[in-house]
Enzyme design. Structure first.
Site, PDB file in Angstrom:
ATOM      1  N   LYS A   1      -3.432   6.091 -22.978  1.00 48.92           N
ATOM      2  CA  LYS A   1      -4.486   6.576 -23.474  1.00 48.92           C
ATOM      3  C   LYS A   1      -4.014   6.650 -24.897  1.00 48.92           C
ATOM      4  O   LYS A   1      -3.269   7.231 -25.675  1.00 48.92           O
ATOM      5  CB  LYS A   1      -5.455   7.184 -22.672  1.00 48.92           C
ATOM      6  CG  LYS A   1      -6.916   6.492 -22.637  1.00 48.92           C
ATOM      7  CD  LYS A   1      -6.997   6.462 -22.118  1.00 48.92           C
ATOM      8  CE  LYS A   1      -9.273   6.004 -22.402  1.00 48.92           C
ATOM      9  NZ  LYS A   1      -9.295   5.021 -21.210  1.00 48.92           N
TER      10      LYS A   1
ATOM     11  N   GLY B   1     -23.873   2.357 -22.946  1.00 44.16           N
ATOM     12  CA  GLY B   1     -23.500   2.164 -23.944  1.00 44.16           C
ATOM     13  C   GLY B   1     -22.910   0.910 -23.260  1.00 44.16           C
ATOM     14  O   GLY B   1     -23.500   0.143 -22.433  1.00 44.16           O
TER      15      GLY B   1
ATOM     16  N   ALA C   1     -20.708   0.896 -20.616  1.00 45.22           N
ATOM     17  CA  ALA C   1     -21.035   0.862 -19.321  1.00 45.22           C
ATOM     18  C   ALA C   1     -21.740   0.547 -18.303  1.00 45.22           C
ATOM     19  O   ALA C   1     -22.842   0.493 -17.590  1.00 45.22           O
ATOM     20  CB  ALA C   1     -19.702   1.492 -18.849  1.00 45.22           C
TER      21      ALA C   1
END
Ligand code: NAD
Length: 421
Positions: free
Chosen positions: A106, A220, A222
């Site tokens: 990440k 957003g 998702a």
């Protein structure tokens, strides 16, 4: 107000609970739990007014046991190393739970992208990829979008990589625009994967999604796609929210297409009550406490905590966001009989289609959306079934069960390779 909770400590507690059931020894725990490589950088970027600003940036490669590190890059003012460590940690176990051959990574940059012009954002994205260039590669570490990053930013990052490599290697990054090697279906993949999970939950409980009420925090990528897809399944979207506030229409439900159009024209849901399609809630956090069938956290971590867990009334929590429930809150949710579809399973549709994008890039042959979602459904359904079966076998909740499945796979891979040699 949400209490400051360290997301990495939360992730470790989830791991420890599963590792205990698996009887892992201290060597195995250290090998599988510890982030493999942490990189921190200070990125100088020229602003439009000629000044130079320094942005703190991170990339954590938590695990490479099962394949190249995989995980998004987040641009947010509250990004911290602990957050990026937690998110990369969850990526390791997310890839393992759905069985895709990748590890966990990440990235993050401490920035409020709303305060940058488009050209400043482009320079920041390019500087991130140029400075951390050595970390990335189709067989090393493959980033993707996360909060506040999108296909355009992926395109700038890909171009920066190709400039340095002097070759076109689209498999270095996923979530790209279709025109430069993106996959059909990637844009809605996270929400689509969640819908496959929720449908599987319904199947296991002999129910249908028709008429189920839904509240969604975060609108957003998702959250908005979750609203659109669940509406198509016959659900009623009673409340939605974003950083500007929460909006509710319990009687008729909210039309997600209308709300998406509003956001594309206005930048956010701010002022949505003026359309008369929904009322603004006084306290946006109360959205989480609505008496709905399905609650979808799709914003940030640490939203359901010891502070509000006693007020949660949903029957199912489908975690599109990473880490929205704390370990302590989980215990109360279990006592209340609330079914959690945990993040590392529920939102794995995004990374799964990212993996399918990487496969297509390496073949140089591109599939239809139908083909992509056929594979996604097969992968999500089989992962859901494996996790629910494990949860029954060990009499644990779905989160611990998902970690059990994933930890076993990562440990086995690390031991077979002898990653500690
Ligand atoms: P995004 O940037 O597209 O959207 C984030 C949304 O959350 C925005 O609508 C924003 O306004 C809202 N938000 C931020 N703070 C909020 C708050 N305090 N209350 C209510 N809303 C708030 O990001 P995204 O890609 O949709 O990611 C959302 C979550 O889903 C993150 O946790 C991310 O890690 C996770 N996730 C995303 C993907 C993906 O493919 N996009 C995949 C897996 C997991």
């Amino acid at each position: 107000m949400t209490k400051r909770i360290n997301p990495f400590e939360n992730a470790e507690k989830q791991f420890d609970a599963a590792a205990k059931i698996l009887n892992l020894n201290p060597n195995q725990i250290a090998m599988v739990k510890t982030p493999r490589r942490i990189t921190e950088a200070n990125l100088p970027v020229r602003m439009d007014d000629g000044s130079i600003k320094i942005f703190k940036a991170f990339r954590v490669q938590h695990s490479i046991a099962r394949g190249p590190a995989k995980g998004g890059i987040r641009f947010h003012q509250d990004v911290s190393l602990d957050e990026v460590k937690a998110l990369s940690f969850w990526m390791t176990f997310k890839c393992a739970v759905v069985g895709i051959p990748m590890g966990g990574g990440k990235g993050g940059v401490v920035v409020d992208p709303r305060k940058l012009s488009t050209s400043e954002l482009e320079r920041l994205a390019r500087r991130y990829f140029a400075d951390l260039f050595d970390l990335f590669g189709p067989d090393k570490d493959v980033p993707a979008p996360d909060v506040n990053t999108n296909p355009q930013i992926m395109a700038w990052m890909l171009d920066t990589y190709c400039m340095h490599k002097r070759a076109y290697e689209p498999a270095v990054i996923t979530g790209k625009p279709l025109e430069i090697g993106g996959s059909e279906g990637r844009g809605i993949a996270t929400a689509q994967g969640m819908v496959f999970c929720v449908k599987r939950w319904a199947k296991h409980h002999n129910e249908s999604l028709e008429g189920k009420s839904v509240a969604i925090q975060g609108f957003g990528n998702a959250g908005s796609n979750a609203a659109l897809l669940l509406k198509k399944e016959g659900c009623k979207i009673v409340a939605i929210s974003d950083v500007s506030g929460a909006f509710i229409n319990e009687k008729e439900g909210i039309d997600p297409e209308h709300a998406v159009k509003y956001v594309s024209e206005n930048g956010s849901l701010a002022g949505y009550e003026s359309t008369k399609m929904a009322n603004k809630m006084d306290d946006p956090m109360k959205l989480l406490e609505l008496d709905v069938d399905i609650l979808i956290p799709a914003a940030l971590e640490n939203q359901i905590t010891e502070d509000n867990v006693n007020n949660i009334k949903a029957r199912v929590i489908a975690e599109c966001a990473n880490g929205p429930c704390t370990f302590e809150a989980d215990k109360v949710l279990d006592e209340k009989g609330i079914f959690i579809i945990p993040d590392i399973l529920c939102n794995a549709g995004g990374v799964t289609v990212s993996y399918l994008e990487w496969v297509q890039n390496r073949m140089g042959y591109y599939w239809t959306e139908e083909r992509v979602f056929e594979d996604l459904k097969r992968i999500m359904d089989s992962a859901f079934d494996k996790v629910i079966e494990t949860s029954k076998k060990h009499n644990v909740n779905m989160r611990i069960a998902a970690f059990i499945v994933a930890i076993e796979r990562v440990t086995k891979a690390a031991e077979l390779r002898g990653l500690y040699a």
